[in-house]
Write an enzyme that holds these catalytic residues in place. Sequence first.
Site, PDB file in Angstrom:
ATOM      1  N   HIS A 154      -9.963 -28.666  -9.879  1.00  0.00           N
ATOM      2  CA  HIS A 154     -10.399 -28.370  -9.443  1.00  0.00           C
ATOM      3  C   HIS A 154     -11.303 -26.664  -9.904  1.00  0.00           C
ATOM      4  O   HIS A 154     -11.283 -25.586  -9.108  1.00  0.00           O
ATOM      5  CB  HIS A 154      -9.120 -27.415  -8.709  1.00  0.00           C
ATOM      6  CG  HIS A 154      -8.155 -26.847  -9.575  1.00  0.00           C
ATOM      7  ND1 HIS A 154      -6.421 -26.367  -8.883  1.00  0.00           N
ATOM      8  CD2 HIS A 154      -7.904 -27.487 -10.538  1.00  0.00           C
ATOM      9  CE1 HIS A 154      -5.995 -26.097 -10.200  1.00  0.00           C
ATOM     10  NE2 HIS A 154      -6.494 -26.737 -11.475  1.00  0.00           N
ATOM     11  N   HIS A 155     -11.156 -27.056 -11.752  1.00  0.00           N
ATOM     12  CA  HIS A 155     -11.752 -25.843 -11.647  1.00  0.00           C
ATOM     13  C   HIS A 155     -13.570 -25.544 -11.957  1.00  0.00           C
ATOM     14  O   HIS A 155     -13.466 -24.204 -11.888  1.00  0.00           O
ATOM     15  CB  HIS A 155     -10.863 -25.226 -13.606  1.00  0.00           C
ATOM     16  CG  HIS A 155      -9.348 -25.234 -13.538  1.00  0.00           C
ATOM     17  ND1 HIS A 155      -8.618 -23.920 -12.679  1.00  0.00           N
ATOM     18  CD2 HIS A 155      -8.871 -25.626 -13.614  1.00  0.00           C
ATOM     19  CE1 HIS A 155      -8.187 -24.057 -13.256  1.00  0.00           C
ATOM     20  NE2 HIS A 155      -7.333 -25.244 -13.855  1.00  0.00           N
ATOM     21  N   ALA A 156     -13.556 -26.869 -11.446  1.00  0.00           N
ATOM     22  CA  ALA A 156     -15.361 -26.851 -12.296  1.00  0.00           C
ATOM     23  C   ALA A 156     -15.599 -26.064 -10.551  1.00  0.00           C
ATOM     24  O   ALA A 156     -15.659 -25.810  -9.732  1.00  0.00           O
ATOM     25  CB  ALA A 156     -16.046 -27.925 -11.825  1.00  0.00           C
TER      26      ALA A 156
END
Length: 390
Positions: A131-133
């Site tokens: 979920h950080h990209a």
Amino acid sequence: MSGRAQLMWDEAVTGYDFGPDHPMDPVRLALTRRLVDAFGLDREVEVVSAKPAGDSTLRLVHREDYIEAVKAASVDPRSADGAYGLGTMDDPAFAGMHEVSALIAGQSVGAAEAVWRGEALHAVNFAGGLHHAMPGGASGFCIYNDASLAIARLLELGAERVVYVDVDVHHGDGVQAAFWEDPRVLTVSLHEHPRTLFPQTGWPEETGAPSAEGSAVNVALPAGTGDAGWLRAFHSVVPELVADFRPQVLVTQHGADTHFEDPLAHLAVSLDAQRAVQVACHELAHEYAEGRWVALGGGGYAVVDVVPRSWTHLVAVAAGREIAPETVVPEGWRQEVFARTRQLAPARMTDGRWPVEWKGWESGYDPADRLDQAVLAARRAVFPLRGLLA
């Protein structure tokens, strides 16, 4: 609509490997898959391998120049461009990085397609939840944002209301960023407070762009929050928002790094509370989204003691065959764990804290309590924007 759940799996996802000294050891995926099999859950779900996400799908979220940078680093890791977050300590470049990242993304997109088209009621990709990209860069062990891509694909297929609930210990910043201006997507993240943990975002005041005010919700939990506080926070915010939004699909991210044994964060949540939230998400999907549920993995760096058990519970919940917490872990799996890691595996599917007790928000709150302050900050920031009482 098929009532059967799908488990998205391709053994090649274990090639998502940043190297031997990186905390995101792909053995956590392999051991989860073996534990799912050891419990016979393969007979309860349809195991599906979706195709990798192609360039046109990746471009639903990611910039073309970033995709090309990932491809270049995948061919020659030494050429990784740090301007895109590649070749860093968090996201080292490795050969084949594009291919395996696209494969993981493809599993989440395939899960979304299956649920939307009625081929499955629930679909799980525990290799996903990266979920950080960001649209233009890698971040926090994440190359392509499969969660955002799954949601973007749902919108492309015609969905008008999607709720994303993220219970990873880290803020779901990449998904929030992807849909910051889109009122069709409600993102809800419960995470350790940004003062004490990466990525230092996810403040309650982050509520969405002017065109989508109230579409981003952030519950920033104080370090040290345990089971009762974590579940109180979840139930004091998430169900009311889901009931109001009435999503056509519920997408959830179940990072296991909230656990008290996780080496990279500071919450004190047990496996039993994680299971309780999985069950709650399943119930919310049935109550408000006609059962349509896409469940993803995420972080989790206690790769033997915690992650395989947590995500096996997730698969079991989605399959409609919940594993009782006191259940003994199959001996064959424990032997495989020792053979692979030289670590002793846990003996039961519980941390001994079941049933987990917590108090609902309707019982009142304590303005001097740090947990209640976090819940109240989130409610006050967003609920009035949605026409709800804070």
